[in-house]
Design a protein around this motif. Structure first.
Motif, PDB file in Angstrom:
ATOM      1  N   SER A   1      54.995  54.135 117.298  1.00 53.30           N
ATOM      2  CA  SER A   1      53.576  53.843 117.515  1.00 53.30           C
ATOM      3  C   SER A   1      53.285  52.348 117.472  1.00 53.30           C
ATOM      4  O   SER A   1      53.912  51.577 116.734  1.00 53.30           O
ATOM      5  CB  SER A   1      52.788  54.549 116.406  1.00 53.30           C
ATOM      6  N   SER A   2      52.269  51.964 118.257  1.00 49.99           N
ATOM      7  CA  SER A   2      51.754  50.595 118.166  1.00 49.99           C
ATOM      8  C   SER A   2      50.560  50.535 117.207  1.00 49.99           C
ATOM      9  O   SER A   2      50.161  49.467 116.769  1.00 49.99           O
ATOM     10  CB  SER A   2      51.283  50.120 119.549  1.00 49.99           C
ATOM     11  N   GLU A   3      49.985  51.703 116.934  1.00 47.03           N
ATOM     12  CA  GLU A   3      48.727  51.766 116.184  1.00 47.03           C
ATOM     13  C   GLU A   3      48.961  51.858 114.672  1.00 47.03           C
ATOM     14  O   GLU A   3      48.214  51.299 113.874  1.00 47.03           O
ATOM     15  CB  GLU A   3      47.934  52.978 116.668  1.00 47.03           C
ATOM     16  N   VAL A   4      49.998  52.590 114.316  1.00 46.89           N
ATOM     17  CA  VAL A   4      50.349  52.705 112.890  1.00 46.89           C
ATOM     18  C   VAL A   4      51.120  51.435 112.565  1.00 46.89           C
ATOM     19  O   VAL A   4      52.132  51.170 113.184  1.00 46.89           O
ATOM     20  CB  VAL A   4      51.295  53.905 112.692  1.00 46.89           C
TER      21      VAL A   4
ATOM     22  N   PRO B   1      47.534  55.677 123.041  1.00 51.85           N
ATOM     23  CA  PRO B   1      46.622  56.584 123.743  1.00 51.85           C
ATOM     24  C   PRO B   1      46.054  57.609 122.746  1.00 51.85           C
ATOM     25  O   PRO B   1      46.761  57.925 121.787  1.00 51.85           O
ATOM     26  CB  PRO B   1      47.531  57.262 124.765  1.00 51.85           C
ATOM     27  N   PRO B   2      44.845  58.120 122.919  1.00 46.99           N
ATOM     28  CA  PRO B   2      43.956  57.882 124.059  1.00 46.99           C
ATOM     29  C   PRO B   2      43.102  56.614 123.948  1.00 46.99           C
ATOM     30  O   PRO B   2      42.570  56.150 124.941  1.00 46.99           O
ATOM     31  CB  PRO B   2      43.048  59.123 124.053  1.00 46.99           C
ATOM     32  N   ARG B   3      42.955  56.052 122.738  1.00 49.57           N
ATOM     33  CA  ARG B   3      42.110  54.867 122.616  1.00 49.57           C
ATOM     34  C   ARG B   3      42.658  53.729 123.495  1.00 49.57           C
ATOM     35  O   ARG B   3      41.902  53.012 124.142  1.00 49.57           O
ATOM     36  CB  ARG B   3      42.050  54.427 121.143  1.00 49.57           C
ATOM     37  N   HIS B   4      43.973  53.611 123.523  1.00 52.94           N
ATOM     38  CA  HIS B   4      44.574  52.546 124.323  1.00 52.94           C
ATOM     39  C   HIS B   4      44.169  52.659 125.794  1.00 52.94           C
ATOM     40  O   HIS B   4      43.813  51.667 126.437  1.00 52.94           O
ATOM     41  CB  HIS B   4      46.102  52.563 124.194  1.00 52.94           C
ATOM     42  N   THR B   5      44.200  53.888 126.309  1.00 54.53           N
ATOM     43  CA  THR B   5      43.868  54.110 127.720  1.00 54.53           C
ATOM     44  C   THR B   5      42.431  53.665 127.988  1.00 54.53           C
ATOM     45  O   THR B   5      42.134  53.027 129.003  1.00 54.53           O
ATOM     46  CB  THR B   5      44.018  55.617 128.052  1.00 54.53           C
ATOM     47  N   GLU B   6      41.556  54.005 127.060  1.00 52.08           N
ATOM     48  CA  GLU B   6      40.144  53.652 127.219  1.00 52.08           C
ATOM     49  C   GLU B   6      39.956  52.126 127.254  1.00 52.08           C
ATOM     50  O   GLU B   6      39.222  51.580 128.078  1.00 52.08           O
ATOM     51  CB  GLU B   6      39.377  54.251 126.029  1.00 52.08           C
TER      52      GLU B   6
ATOM     53  N   GLY C   1      55.886  52.058 130.177  1.00 60.28           N
ATOM     54  CA  GLY C   1      55.195  52.609 129.004  1.00 60.28           C
ATOM     55  C   GLY C   1      53.792  52.049 128.949  1.00 60.28           C
ATOM     56  O   GLY C   1      53.430  51.165 129.725  1.00 60.28           O
ATOM     57  N   PRO C   2      52.987  52.565 128.037  1.00 65.41           N
ATOM     58  CA  PRO C   2      51.554  52.246 128.059  1.00 65.41           C
ATOM     59  C   PRO C   2      51.239  50.765 127.954  1.00 65.41           C
ATOM     60  O   PRO C   2      50.257  50.302 128.524  1.00 65.41           O
ATOM     61  CB  PRO C   2      50.991  53.007 126.844  1.00 65.41           C
ATOM     62  N   HIS C   3      52.066  49.992 127.248  1.00 62.78           N
ATOM     63  CA  HIS C   3      51.695  48.602 126.979  1.00 62.78           C
ATOM     64  C   HIS C   3      52.299  47.604 127.952  1.00 62.78           C
ATOM     65  O   HIS C   3      52.230  46.394 127.709  1.00 62.78           O
ATOM     66  CB  HIS C   3      52.056  48.227 125.541  1.00 62.78           C
ATOM     67  N   PHE C   4      52.891  48.108 129.042  1.00 60.31           N
ATOM     68  CA  PHE C   4      53.457  47.188 130.034  1.00 60.31           C
ATOM     69  C   PHE C   4      52.448  46.083 130.308  1.00 60.31           C
ATOM     70  O   PHE C   4      51.241  46.338 130.470  1.00 60.31           O
ATOM     71  CB  PHE C   4      53.773  47.947 131.328  1.00 60.31           C
ATOM     72  N   CYS C   5      52.936  44.859 130.350  1.00 66.24           N
ATOM     73  CA  CYS C   5      52.048  43.695 130.413  1.00 66.24           C
ATOM     74  C   CYS C   5      50.928  43.836 131.447  1.00 66.24           C
ATOM     75  O   CYS C   5      51.180  44.007 132.639  1.00 66.24           O
ATOM     76  CB  CYS C   5      52.867  42.452 130.724  1.00 66.24           C
ATOM     77  N   LEU C   6      49.721  43.696 130.967  1.00 66.34           N
ATOM     78  CA  LEU C   6      48.549  43.788 131.842  1.00 66.34           C
ATOM     79  C   LEU C   6      48.521  42.637 132.848  1.00 66.34           C
ATOM     80  O   LEU C   6      48.009  42.782 133.957  1.00 66.34           O
ATOM     81  CB  LEU C   6      47.280  43.740 130.975  1.00 66.34           C
ATOM     82  N   GLY C   7      49.082  41.497 132.450  1.00 68.60           N
ATOM     83  CA  GLY C   7      48.997  40.299 133.294  1.00 68.60           C
ATOM     84  C   GLY C   7      50.224  40.084 134.169  1.00 68.60           C
ATOM     85  O   GLY C   7      50.386  38.999 134.743  1.00 68.60           O
TER      86      GLY C   7
END
Ligand code: HEM
Length: 415
Positions: A66-69, A93-98, A360-366
């Motif tokens: 997890s990235s959140e814990v 996810p799901p907060r990350h997705t939002e 994966g979910p955190h792939f660099c946004l930039g």
């Protein structure tokens, strides 16, 4: 102080000052691909993951890792700190997705593509100023100037603010380097800043700046990223704190990393003039070369996850709550994936580096933006260079987190 594993200490920032300790990563990948690495107190140690496949597995399986814990940096945060400092990076996810959805369209290939001409104009203007000087610090005159100017345009904030934003970014991310930051985390008491990103007092200036920009957009809406964050706050998707942390994340992430990519790319081409010549003769190779520059630079050395349950990785028993640190800088030099990995080869193909993460979910946004900036800079720079050479030592940032160059004196002649 310091952890040891047969003399290996991946934590002490001093071990990254002269160069990346590649021989340690080569050894770990080969002999101890997943290994417990002790840490100086108050931290508790972590699993060090150095192979490409294992890093990919960890990043894809966000439910186990997890990235959140916990958080995603080495620093261990208590619940209060976590709650206050949490940005999109520290959510699942799901907060990350939002959260990601708020800006993702603006950072898509199409979203950043519309800045292409503008980015090229800025690159030309920066080169027009720097190159006639003949002798200059490549970092100060070129690498540092460009990314923040592009960011200013995506944020639609005045270009005159760029120098201040650069300084703030440096102070926050280079929080282990006394040359760049007064609040050096492993040298002075930063307890008073424990609830601020990077434990840096500079974060307060960034937050105040973000507030001013939001207030301007509340008076007169704009078509930019800050507007998207402002709307999300008005709609209750972001709290005031979320808004601050989001803004700081974008500013920091978009400023330093691309800068270091450009510097490392130039350094590698100076070290290997044949490859520079190849790109001068065949500029159509520059887009592919950009991928090798990104692999070679690996500006972010690691990120961390926290295990949510007992599990096994390459035969090692990971316990719920353990920190798991994935080393991009090792995965990008894994010989199983990159033949002759310590050779800089602008023709390398395929080149599935993990400089922006493996997916994966955190792939660099930039990632699209960083690729575009780097490609355009070298497309504009290389044809103008008749010669380029170092005139003094290359100085690196003291950090176990960023692979950064802070000064690189060069002499240039132009065509
Ligand atoms: C060469 C330049 C860059 C590098 C090396 C880089 C690297 C990374 C890495 C390694 C991650 C985490 C990936 C993972 O967890 O697997 C990341 C995430 C992120 N990057 Fe970048 N980055 C760069 C440029 C940028 C730019 C220009 C921006 C935008 C302003 C940006 C914004 C972000 C954001 C917001 C995240 C968090 C994404 C999430 O949590 O969903 N980055 N970046």
């Amino acid at each position: 102080m310091g952890a040891t594993l047969e003399g290996i200490d991946l934590v002490d920032p001093d071990n990254y000052v002269d160069r990346i300790p590649f021989e340690w990563f080569d050894h770990l990948r080969e002999e101890h691909p997943v290994v417990w690495h002790p840490e100086p107190s108050p931290n508790h140690g972590f699993w060090s993951v150095t192979r490409y496949d294992d890093l990919t597995q960890v990043h894809m399986d966000w439910e186990t890792y997890s990235s959140e814990v916990g958080a995603v940096a080495l620093e261990e945060l208590d619940e209060e700190q976590l709650a206050i400092r949490r940005s999109m990076l520290e959510t699942d996810p799901p907060r990350h997705t939002e959260l990601r959805k708020i800006c993702s369209r603006r950072f898509s290939a199409r979203g950043v593509g519309r800045y292409e001409d503008w980015i090229r104009d800025v690159a030309r203007a920066v080169l027009d100023t720097a190159l006639p000087e003949g002798e200059f610090d490549f970092v100060g005159a070129i690498s540092r100037e460009l990314p923040i100017r592009f960011l200013c345009s995506i944020f639609t904030v005045p270009q005159e603010d760029a120098p201040e934003l650069i300084t703030w970014g440096d102070q926050m991310i280079a929080n282990q380097d006394p040359d760049l930051s007064a609040a050096v985390v492993d040298k002075v008491d930063t307890e008073a800043y424990r609830n601020l990103p990077f434990r840096s007092p500079t974060a307060l200036k960034v937050f105040a700046y973000a507030d001013r920009q939001r207030d301007l957009r509340l008076e007169e809406p704009a078509d930019d990223v800050i507007q998207a964050l402002t709307v999300a706050q008005s709609e209750g998707i972001l709290s005031e704190q979320d808004f601050h942390n989001y803004f700081a994340l974008l500013m920091i992430a978009g400023n330093e990393t691309t800068r270091h990519t450009i510097s490392h790319g130039m350094l590698a081409l100076m070290d290997d003039p044949d490859q520079l010549e190849l790109l001068r003769d065949e500029p159509e190779r520059i887009p592919a070369a950009t991928e090798e520059i990104l692999r070679w630079a690996t500006p972010v050395l690691h990120f961390r996850r926290t295990a949510t349950r007992d599990t096994e990785l390459r035969g090692q028993q990971i316990r719920a709550g353990d920190k798991v640190v994935t080393w991009y800088v090792s995965a990008n030099f894994d010989p199983e994936v990159f033949p002759d990995p310590h050779r800089f080869d602008v023709t390398r193909t395929p080149n599935d580096h993990v400089t922006f993460g493996p997916g994966g979910p955190h792939f660099c946004l930039g990632a699209h933006l960083a690729r575009l900036e780097t490609k355009i800079l070298f497309q504009e720079l290389i044809p103008r260079l008749r010669s380029i050479e170092l005139t003094g030592p290359v100085e690196r940032i003291r950090s176990n987190f960023v692979n950064g160059i802070k000064r690189m004196p060069v002499r240039v002649t132009t065509t």
